[in-house]
Design a protein around this motif. Sequence first.
Motif, PDB file in Angstrom:
ATOM      1  N   SER A  54     -61.383 -26.621  16.902  1.00 26.27           N
ATOM      2  CA  SER A  54     -59.924 -26.510  16.945  1.00 26.27           C
ATOM      3  C   SER A  54     -59.297 -27.888  17.189  1.00 26.27           C
ATOM      4  O   SER A  54     -59.626 -28.561  18.161  1.00 26.27           O
ATOM      5  N   PRO A  55     -58.390 -28.330  16.311  1.00 21.39           N
ATOM      6  CA  PRO A  55     -57.878 -29.695  16.438  1.00 21.39           C
ATOM      7  C   PRO A  55     -56.631 -29.818  17.314  1.00 21.39           C
ATOM      8  O   PRO A  55     -55.877 -28.860  17.478  1.00 21.39           O
ATOM      9  N   ILE A  56     -56.442 -30.999  17.849  1.00 23.94           N
ATOM     10  CA  ILE A  56     -55.177 -31.362  18.509  1.00 23.94           C
ATOM     11  C   ILE A  56     -54.614 -32.528  17.701  1.00 23.94           C
ATOM     12  O   ILE A  56     -55.293 -33.539  17.520  1.00 23.94           O
ATOM     13  N   ILE A  57     -53.393 -32.379  17.213  1.00 26.07           N
ATOM     14  CA  ILE A  57     -52.782 -33.450  16.419  1.00 26.07           C
ATOM     15  C   ILE A  57     -51.551 -33.962  17.161  1.00 26.07           C
ATOM     16  O   ILE A  57     -50.720 -33.171  17.616  1.00 26.07           O
ATOM     17  N   LEU A  58     -51.446 -35.249  17.301  1.00 29.80           N
ATOM     18  CA  LEU A  58     -50.243 -35.865  17.860  1.00 29.80           C
ATOM     19  C   LEU A  58     -49.649 -36.752  16.770  1.00 29.80           C
ATOM     20  O   LEU A  58     -50.386 -37.513  16.142  1.00 29.80           O
ATOM     21  N   ALA A  59     -48.343 -36.654  16.548  1.00 25.70           N
ATOM     22  CA  ALA A  59     -47.769 -37.464  15.463  1.00 25.70           C
ATOM     23  C   ALA A  59     -46.386 -37.978  15.834  1.00 25.70           C
ATOM     24  O   ALA A  59     -45.594 -37.276  16.483  1.00 25.70           O
ATOM     25  N   ILE A  60     -46.107 -39.202  15.421  1.00 27.32           N
ATOM     26  CA  ILE A  60     -44.762 -39.773  15.594  1.00 27.32           C
ATOM     27  C   ILE A  60     -44.163 -40.056  14.212  1.00 27.32           C
ATOM     28  O   ILE A  60     -44.813 -39.818  13.197  1.00 27.32           O
ATOM     29  N   GLY A  61     -42.939 -40.566  14.194  1.00 30.19           N
ATOM     30  CA  GLY A  61     -42.247 -40.741  12.916  1.00 30.19           C
ATOM     31  C   GLY A  61     -41.841 -42.178  12.649  1.00 30.19           C
ATOM     32  O   GLY A  61     -42.046 -43.060  13.491  1.00 30.19           O
ATOM     33  N   PRO A  62     -41.229 -42.421  11.500  1.00 30.35           N
ATOM     34  CA  PRO A  62     -40.948 -43.794  11.079  1.00 30.35           C
ATOM     35  C   PRO A  62     -39.795 -44.474  11.818  1.00 30.35           C
ATOM     36  O   PRO A  62     -39.609 -45.674  11.654  1.00 30.35           O
ATOM     37  N   LEU A  63     -39.034 -43.735  12.623  1.00 24.47           N
ATOM     38  CA  LEU A  63     -37.946 -44.383  13.372  1.00 24.47           C
ATOM     39  C   LEU A  63     -38.307 -44.595  14.839  1.00 24.47           C
ATOM     40  O   LEU A  63     -37.561 -45.234  15.585  1.00 24.47           O
ATOM     41  N   ASN A  64     -39.434 -44.031  15.257  1.00 21.97           N
ATOM     42  CA  ASN A  64     -39.855 -44.194  16.660  1.00 21.97           C
ATOM     43  C   ASN A  64     -40.046 -45.659  16.998  1.00 21.97           C
ATOM     44  O   ASN A  64     -40.624 -46.419  16.214  1.00 21.97           O
TER      45      ASN A  64
END
Length: 588
Positions: A54-64
């Motif tokens: 089971s995965p854990i995904i953390l993601a941010i975006g291009p304006l962060n």
Amino acid sequence: MTNNKIMRIDLSSFKSEVYEDPKLFGKYLGGTGVATKLLYDMNIKNIDPLSPESPIILAIGPLNGIYPIATKTIAMFKSPLTGNLGESHAGGRLFMSMYDAGLSAIVIAGKSPYPVFIVIKDEEVEFHRAYSIWGQSALATERILHSRAEGVGKRSIIRIGPAGEHKSLMANVSVDTGRHFGRLGLGAVFGSKNLKAVVISGSKRHKTENFAKFNKIYNKIFWDAVKSPAMKKYHNLGTPQNVLPLNKINSLPTRNFSQGFFENAEALSGENMSENYLAQQIACANCPVGCIHLGVLREPFEDNIHYKSFKIPYDYEPIYAMGTNLSISTPEALLKLLYIVERAGWGVMETGVTLSWATEAFERGIIGVKETDGLVLNFGDFETYEKVLYNMWNMKNEFYGDLNNGSAFCAEKYGGKEFAINFGKNGSPGYITGRDAFLGFLMGVRHSHLDSAGYSLDEKIIKGEMSEDPSAEVDLLIKEEEWRFILNSLTICLFARKIYTEDLVLEALDSVGIHRKSEQLKNLSRRIHALKYKIKIDNGFDLDKLEFPEKLYRVQTGRGKMDKGVVRKMISDYTSKIREIIREAEDE
Ligand code: SF4
């Protein structure tokens, strides 16, 4: 801008790798868009949410890291609470640390054979044994890791408390100070991997392209945030500003959603908390608003002369969940309960909804002292709730172990489904405004008030600013949720949604080299909506079995009693539209 880099960490082999995926980020921007696509491609259909795969995904975006109030990190996983899409958002410093490490997403899978914490420094990963902090509270874990000075630069420390270690299905992940991945049981997924904490830091320095353009957009966002009356309110009172206005329109959930008026709302109001209990205000990194309010709790040592004091974050939702909905009438009692929840590392909303279900179940004789080990549950009885929380923490008996699994699980096992106030198995947010709030909770992909904010439609109708129209209300909920997929792909704090208009979003994206048109954003949000729902349906979310908890049809909401026939028709319209969105995406 983000650099399209994804770090994959395998806890079973203690290995990691970093690779670039410009195509993925080009198509889905970042944040929720990228994380949804990653989760979809992993095909989690037959995976146990608490298994090593089971995965854990953390993601941010291009304006962060570039523009103010683009402060969130998206966590995506398979929810152990609902069995389908798990998604939770948190602020703090996490996005900044990932940005400084040069990572746009982190994927963690596998299971360590023993408790570990991970330290990510730029693209390096260290795996440390966590025996010495296993069993520590979420607050103590942060202090210990902080003092060990793991990491470089601006660190972010995310960790679980004992609830996550026990794999409580409502365990959260605490992020820095006063922020959380609070919903849908991410803490249990950490616990199932023997993962106590992740410390992230980076040392990258970033160059700004086209400074004049950046400066113009930055200043506009900054000054809009600082000057707008709505944001000033967030700064002054924080989200608890909502307590009294909601109470006034009969929309503040009280005693397990029995009514929308709490007789002691003044005591728990943002105004009173601010005037008499506020210890400190803090902000997520790169946010000039600073809406995070920490209350102070003083407790005497045994000599009754000296005191210890604690700082506890309070927001509107915790006040509703552990306050009004349990009929807790004093700030001291509320802060004490919140302190236990914070240390244990439970999601506060699900905890409050589960305790309020248990109290009503006790009142109705569905459970008794046999289950509670002699405790008598009554709304408003702070001392007993305190004992219940510690019994849950210690998993004292089977019943207290079950309470750790949330209201839907308990109602299924013991009975009382009609008054277990959850939607899609996720404990209800704190609004009893009317059908649009509930419809948003039921149909929103996260079953969260932040999906489509249906309560604000109800409020407009209550105030006479909009007229009732079931079909238009459904369309407005879908439209709002789909726009939020774009904001969440850019991981903008939704408190700033009125500042980040579509024009500003397009301009800000353009300034970081991402050239999009309005139509393209609309298509993207549709695609994200379809993918999320496909994940939900593939994992057992049944569009033909959706219903509000029966009790809600009997209570007076802010808009009065709901008409079951009308609500049923709205649910049916909504599900038809979701099916259409999925079909359209498949035809593309
Ligand atoms: S408004 Fe509050 S939650 Fe949002 S970014 Fe600022 S401090 Fe964080």
